[in-house]
Design a protein around this motif. Structure first.
Motif: not given
Length: 596
Positions: A507-518
């Protein structure tokens, strides 16, 4: 049993001091039977020890019989080449008299296992043999494996009592299934670690590291490529062994720990992991009630103590300089002193045993945690493990512990221990030698964060997927505490099977949200779309070697702890009981001495 071992050791000391040869007259006659002089010897030593004369006589007779048997075996080996092996059986089958087995050394390990199973009533496929701290290899001869005359062989049993099983066929079938499952788990462990080690050789360690050595400041230490595979196997075996130790499955833990020891003897003697491994091995032998099989227990404990000194400094000053405290690491010294006390007691050294056991008791008193303080931290959303580690790091101060835990969480949130580019930023080290600790990761989280679809390749087990559907409220609260949205936190925990650290780092790596793939994969995993018969047939036929390898890797990853200081966490419940037990033994010695 422990008190008898002490008496045996003490009497053996007296016999050596007095240069008594029990296998010769007047203690043994020409027919190798007990001589009349043995009673006088028993009277002399019982007076000296303030013990029951009959008990002393019985123990001396056991020592005499063993000496006579050894002499007979030595003569037979010289004349016929038939070696004698001393077999140490599981506690449920153990007798007062040692179990001896005769064999030629050109036979294979499988032949010896068959003979042991036939002689002592085991089912052959459900036992493992440990000789010279190594598992017996079935396909090699005993000579090739360094097995010699008068060697000690320990039997590890993978199933329960056969006597009970015979009473009921269903029970027998269940126990056989249990043993088969345990054997399969051991084999999957080996295969999973081999797969991870092989993968580690196939990637660039600078960009996709599978294995990281870090000191206490977080700085990565370069590992020569030739040593990377051995390190992966060693640390993987150790982590798996520790997982079995936590579950008190000592018979399965020991082979993993011994494999770890054989892989890393020349690689890890300057990091505290190696010292912890030595403690774990000795502890495992002790809990199996087979400490006498470990001839070099004293050497291993001394090696652990030396390694701790090299890593932590004299009086822990290097550790305090780097981490600011040494409270958590005291758990390791408590285990060290306890095992040193036990070993000395079993060796007949009562005074030395008392000193070490008192050191262990003193550390236990320092490390004891008030349950109400743990409860207070749990109310703040921390885990029990975080609470124990935090309180010990902060000398039991709840407020300081809460700050300590929060600071650690914030570091994980801001940079994550798995981001390579942040390691140098975390390292603010001087010229002094720093403590080094190995960190092993099955599949590097950085790879998963950069390629999130790879997570689903790591978790094809339907049982695991079912667990992902309901993350615990405690885990959700931890992520919310870090500042993440509740809904997003729950979704991330579903994806990562409840792994808080991976969820937070992603979440930290992607700005607090899950990436689309996940997000897409998570939706797929939570739903169960209908499939055509042809799809089902294809799925059922897809149970390939690749699937089995994925399962093996998953089992390894499941046992890699989320918390980097998991090895320092202990409730100390077992240690408390054992300290009290052995102190009662040494106090009884002191009472007898004072009366004398």
């Amino acid at each position: 049993m422990a008190q008898k071992k002490y008496l045996q050791s003490k009497l053996t000391q007296f016999l050596r001091e007095d240069r008594i040869q029990l296998w010769k007259p007047p203690y043994t006659n020409e027919n190798k039977e007990v001589g009349s002089a043995l009673k006088d010897l028993a009277k002399k030593y019982s007076d000296r020890l303030e013990c029951c004369e009959k008990e002393v006589e019985n123990v001396i007779e056991e020592i005499r019989c063993k000496a006579v048997e050894r002499g007979t075996g030595n003569e037979q080996y010289r004349t016929t080449g038939v070696a004698t092996i001393e077999v140490f059986l599981p506690p449920r089958l153990r007798k007062d008299k040692k179990s001896l087995l005769e064999t030629r050394l050109h036979v294979t390990g499988r032949d010896l296992r068959s003979k042991i199973a036939e002689t002592f009533g085991f089912q052959e496929n459900y036992i493992k043999i440990v000789i010279n701290k190594k598992q017996l290899q079935l396909g090699k001869s005993l000579e090739e494996q360094g097995v010699t005359h008068n060697v000690k062989a320990m039997v590890l049993e993978l199933k329960q009592s056969e006597e009970d099983a015979r009473k009921n066929f269903q029970v027998e079938e269940e126990e056989q299934n249990e043993a088969e499952l345990k054997e399969k788990r051991i084999q999957r462990t080996k295969r999973g670690l081999e797969i991870l080690a092989e993968r580690a050789e196939m990637v660039d360690p600078e960009t996709m590291p599978y294995l990281d050595i870090a000191n206490q400041t977080g700085r990565s230490i370069r590992i020569p490529p030739a040593e990377r595979k051995a390190l992966m196997l060693a640390m993987g075996y150790h982590e798996k062994g520790r997982a079995f130790l936590k579950r008190k499955e000592y018979g399965i833990a020991l082979p993993c720990l011994l494999d770890a020891d054989s892989e890393c003897k020349e690689l890890l003697d300057t990091v505290d992991n190696y010292a912890v491994l030595q403690l774990d091995i000795v502890w495992c032998y002790f809990r199996l009630e087979q400490l006498e099989c470990l001839d070099d227990a004293e050497k291993k404990l001394n090696l652990a103590q030396k390694c701790f000194k090299n890593c932590y400094g004299e009086n822990h000053q290097r550790l305090v300089h780097i981490k600011g405290n040494c409270g958590k690491e005291k758990v390791l010294f408590l285990r060290l002193y306890l095992l040193q006390g036990i070993r000395n007691y079993h060796s007949g050294n009562g005074e030395e045993a008392r000193d070490y056991l008192n050191k262990a008791r003193q550390l236990f008193n320092e490390l004891y945690i008030d349950p109400s303080k743990v409860h207070n931290l749990l109310q703040l959303g921390f885990t029990a493990q975080e609470a124990r580690l935090g309180l010990r790091a902060c000398d039991g101060n709840v407020d300081h512990a809460a700050t300590h835990i929060s600071n650690r969480r914030e570091i994980l949130f801001l940079c994550g221990s798995c981001f390579p580019e942040n390691n140098e930023a975390q390292a603010a080290s001087g010229p002094q030698k720093e403590q080094e600790t190995l960190v092993v990761v099955g599949v590097d989280p950085w790879i998963l964060l950069s390629n999130p679809h790879m997570w689903w390749l790591q978790d094809l087990d339907p049982e695991n997927n079912s667990r992902q559907a309901s993350p615990s409220q405690e885990s959700i609260d931890q992520l919310v505490y870090m500042g993440f949205d509740t809904v997003v936190a729950e979704a991330a925990l579903r994806v990562f099977g409840g792994n808080v650290q991976l969820a937070a780092q992603t979440l930290a790596h992607h700005g607090g949200s899950l990436p689309p793939d996940l997000q897409f994969s998570g939706e797929d995993s939570s739903s169960t779309p209908s499939t055509s018969p042809s799809d089902s047939a294809g799925t059922s036929s897809a149970s390939t070697d690749e699937d089995m390898e994925t399962e093996a890797v998953n089992e390894i990853l499941e046992d890699i702890p989320e918390h980097e200081e998991d090895y320092l966490d202990s409730t100390l419940e077992d240690e408390e009981v054992i300290i009290a037990e052995y102190l009662s033994y040494v106090e009884s010695i002191r009472s007898a001495t004072n009366n004398n």
